[in-house]
Design a protein around this motif. Sequence first.
Motif, PDB file in Angstrom:
ATOM      1  N   SER B 604     -10.839   5.093   5.584  1.00 59.31           N
ATOM      2  CA  SER B 604      -9.774   5.191   6.581  1.00 59.31           C
ATOM      3  C   SER B 604      -8.435   5.380   5.886  1.00 59.31           C
ATOM      4  N   HIS B 606      -6.247   3.315   5.473  1.00 63.59           N
ATOM      5  CA  HIS B 606      -5.944   2.167   4.616  1.00 63.59           C
ATOM      6  C   HIS B 606      -6.329   2.446   3.153  1.00 63.59           C
ATOM      7  N   ILE B 608      -6.682   5.374   1.797  1.00 61.78           N
ATOM      8  CA  ILE B 608      -5.809   6.448   1.303  1.00 61.78           C
ATOM      9  C   ILE B 608      -4.484   5.840   0.835  1.00 61.78           C
ATOM     10  N   MET B 610      -3.933   2.753  -0.139  1.00 70.33           N
ATOM     11  CA  MET B 610      -4.116   1.957  -1.348  1.00 70.33           C
ATOM     12  C   MET B 610      -4.277   2.830  -2.592  1.00 70.33           C
ATOM     13  N   PHE B 626       3.500  -4.111   2.646  1.00 73.33           N
ATOM     14  CA  PHE B 626       2.063  -3.799   2.626  1.00 73.33           C
ATOM     15  C   PHE B 626       1.742  -2.667   3.581  1.00 73.33           C
ATOM     16  N   TYR B 627       0.454  -2.357   3.611  1.00 77.98           N
ATOM     17  CA  TYR B 627      -0.012  -1.344   4.555  1.00 77.98           C
ATOM     18  C   TYR B 627       0.317  -1.769   5.986  1.00 77.98           C
ATOM     19  N   SER B 628       0.196  -3.088   6.248  1.00 79.75           N
ATOM     20  CA  SER B 628       0.465  -3.560   7.602  1.00 79.75           C
ATOM     21  C   SER B 628       1.921  -3.307   8.002  1.00 79.75           C
ATOM     22  N   LYS B 631       2.063   0.232   9.120  1.00 73.09           N
ATOM     23  CA  LYS B 631       1.460   0.413  10.447  1.00 73.09           C
ATOM     24  C   LYS B 631       2.380  -0.112  11.539  1.00 73.09           C
TER      25      LYS B 631
END
Lengths: 198, 719
Positions: B604, B606, B608, B610, B626-628, B631
């Motif tokens: 997903s 995510h 990509i 990372m 972070f990724y969050s 988002k």
Amino acid sequence: MESKVEEEASKSMFECCDIEYISYGGEHHLPLIMDLVDKELSEPYSIFTYRYFVYLWPQLSFLAFHQGKCIGTVVCKMGDHRGTFRGYIAMLVVLKPYRGKGIATELVTRSIKVMMESGCEEVTLEAEVTNKGALALYGRLGFIRAKRLFHYYLNGVDAFRLKLLFPRPESYFPDSLMTEGEPNYGHEHLEDDYHPLS
Amino acid sequence: MEETTLNSPITSCANQAVYTDVSSLLQSACEDLREGELIHAENFNLFAAMSALEIMDPKMDSGIIRTYFSVDEAIENGAAPVPLSLDRTTDVQRTIDIMDHLVACEATWHNGHSLVQTVFSCIYLLRTERTSSHPILHSYCRVMRATCHELISAATETQTNEEEDIFTMTHGLPLKGDGDDKCLSMLHAVDETVSRQLRAARSPSSKKRILEDIEPLQSNIDLEEGFCKALLCRLRFRKHFYHVLTCMRRPQGKGLESAGKHIVTCLSELDLMLKWEEFLKLNNFCGTDDNGRECKTTASGCQPVGFDSTLNSRLSAPTPPRAIKLLSWKQAIEYFRKLLRDLEVICSLTLDPILDNLLHFIVDFQKSRPDLVARTYLQLLLIQDGKLYGRNCIFDVVCMASQLPDSAKRHSIQNNEVVVQLGQLLLSLLKIICANTAWQRRKLGKILQDWRIIHVQLELAFRKEFGDLSSTLDDENLCSKICIHILNWIEELTYWIGSRFLMLGFDLELYSSSEYCMVYWYIYVILIKLAEKTHLKMISSSESNRRKGKKKKELLRDTLKDYRVPPSVSLLQCQIYVAEGLTLMLAALRNEKQTFQDPGLFNSEHEIFMQHFGLLQKACLPDHVFYSSFKEITSQASLPTIAMYNCFKDAQRIAKELRSSFSTDPVRMEELRRIEQVAERNDVALNVICRLGKLDPSLNVYFEFNHHPYFAIAVVKRS
């Protein structure tokens, strides 16, 4: 290594369901693979190179046949790379008249699935920066262009190192996103196959 | 598969290299193994498998394709005659062809092929002593060899990275001959002779010639002037090019001014070479054949004598020989023109010890994609004897970069182990940003962690040396000042490295359009931190300057009155707005039109994320991002809201205000102009999408980089 798969719209003389995919089955398949690679890729590989791959990882090599004729193949390996269990796609070839029909995607998808089931954390390969077809194909499968390798090929062309990272257990990522819910995370149709590295 | 272990005497005494007869072992192996079986040994890995050659296969066996067995055999067979011809006109024509072909070989070598297959495919160069009776060819070959030697030693000194190490591989070639150091005086003598021949050819009366006792260059009087001139520009180009290289290597940049002069001469000699191309074409000995003229390696269009690229094929083993395509003579001339211009830029460097300016210079220099040779000479100039330009101590450079007063430069803290390490880290950063961009990006990603660690180590070291920092927040104290300023500067530089790492991804085409959204978001968060650190540095330095001789009350009043954001911070602010605008526009398009997203079969977004930013995340750049976080911001983006809060308008506004601040800085002025264009166009595109987007499903949006290398503009078209 290399791949020749560029998606070209070609007038098909065949239906996609006519294509038969077979896992590497022994020495009788070797000349078929060598023939395809020799014909389509520029690098000369010795027979040792082929045997190195197909004898050690026969489960990762596949061939595509159309009416008994071998028209595509994928050759791979996997193993430890600096502490990471990694799959590697060495060669991917589909004969020109058969390109653009998803045959390469099917071949490579089969290999990647086996790698995933075998506990690989990631899959890598190299592709010429000019090979738009291969780049698009791997991009659709979730590969990113991780690095550019300057003057990688003997013809002086740069390469991209493409990388596909498989989803891992929650603890790997520093943030706790998964608890917040990420709809796309972990594809349903793959869940059965998915065995995270223990 | 059978497991067979090799237990021959060779493996047991590998270091002493004893040869043993293995025929019987091989024989028994052949009897034991069936077709397709491999001998398995621990050291038979992919590399070994790929290095194995099939004997007598022309694709792999390097010994099979060659004309001669040795250089001597080639010479015996007349492949490289001296003189080149008994006819003196042909001799001159052939000499010029050899010179031209050598230049094509040299340019091809610089562009990533081995010396063995290029310059040293010249038989004359492999046996220079044979040419001593032919002064023109002899001096040219000598200076050619000396030039190669000079370049290789320069590139070796800068420790060329593995991607380009083919440049310095000499495979035991005769690169240094006795007397090569005299090549310039030989060249000078030849130049003198040909110049006299040229003067004689120009003089109207042949009487003068007899009086001066000058033998003409060749036998055709009508062509004498042309051949003399064609030869002279070639000889002089070599002479000045050699001078350029030796001048640029003088310590502390002392030869830069003279190098600059030699560069100008080299460029004009190249022009003359082009000017006399037509003459050589018309008066060649191989007839007029315009077929494939463009890929010819000589100005005349004739094949040169004395070259055989297969002669050294065994030297470059174990790599199987691959035929290489040489650059044409025209391309080679163009290549040298570009190289000389790049070197000219290096010579124009003012040896400014202010790090910020130097970093900008290098980044700007890299935009023209300088080749290995140019980058090598830049690095040689920057770092000599562990000092910047061989004259500025690294601690001084750090103090200046951290905006510390001069008194800090003498502080004993510079002998602290961690501070010394910091200096080393800075030097290696400078080396890295001189490298090719592909390798540079990989290295930058890796050293981010080192810069984070040195920050922590230095904080501890300062605490140990000066005591608790929080209790001495008084900025008047030099020690605490050193700590605060240097630590802030390290953070600033770390974010700069992070931003360079991200932006180089565009240069290298590492991002696909479905990834732009997250890339711009990451650039946005990194630039915010960079602007913050830069601003902090500037405030603290301007405050301490102001404090001198002012009372506290006045100080406070002045701070409020004079406060103005420094232009370099405003420029970052401009980029931040554009990055934010692009992030939100891409996110909104994705949310509302389902474009620019690529859910893969195996992973997903995510993963990509990372993979692209793993190194930044590992180094906590920035903290708590972070990724969050990505988002959270992007999932809410919608076209109506981003149209109301339009970042592109803010970027345009700041860019307009900034124009006057950079009037003396053409590079930043150009950046400002580009940013303004990107902001303006994206603003227009955003309005069009918002107005028509919902109504018109055929509206197609894609992104282009024709105004800025990193900041895209949205193009809206009906499909």
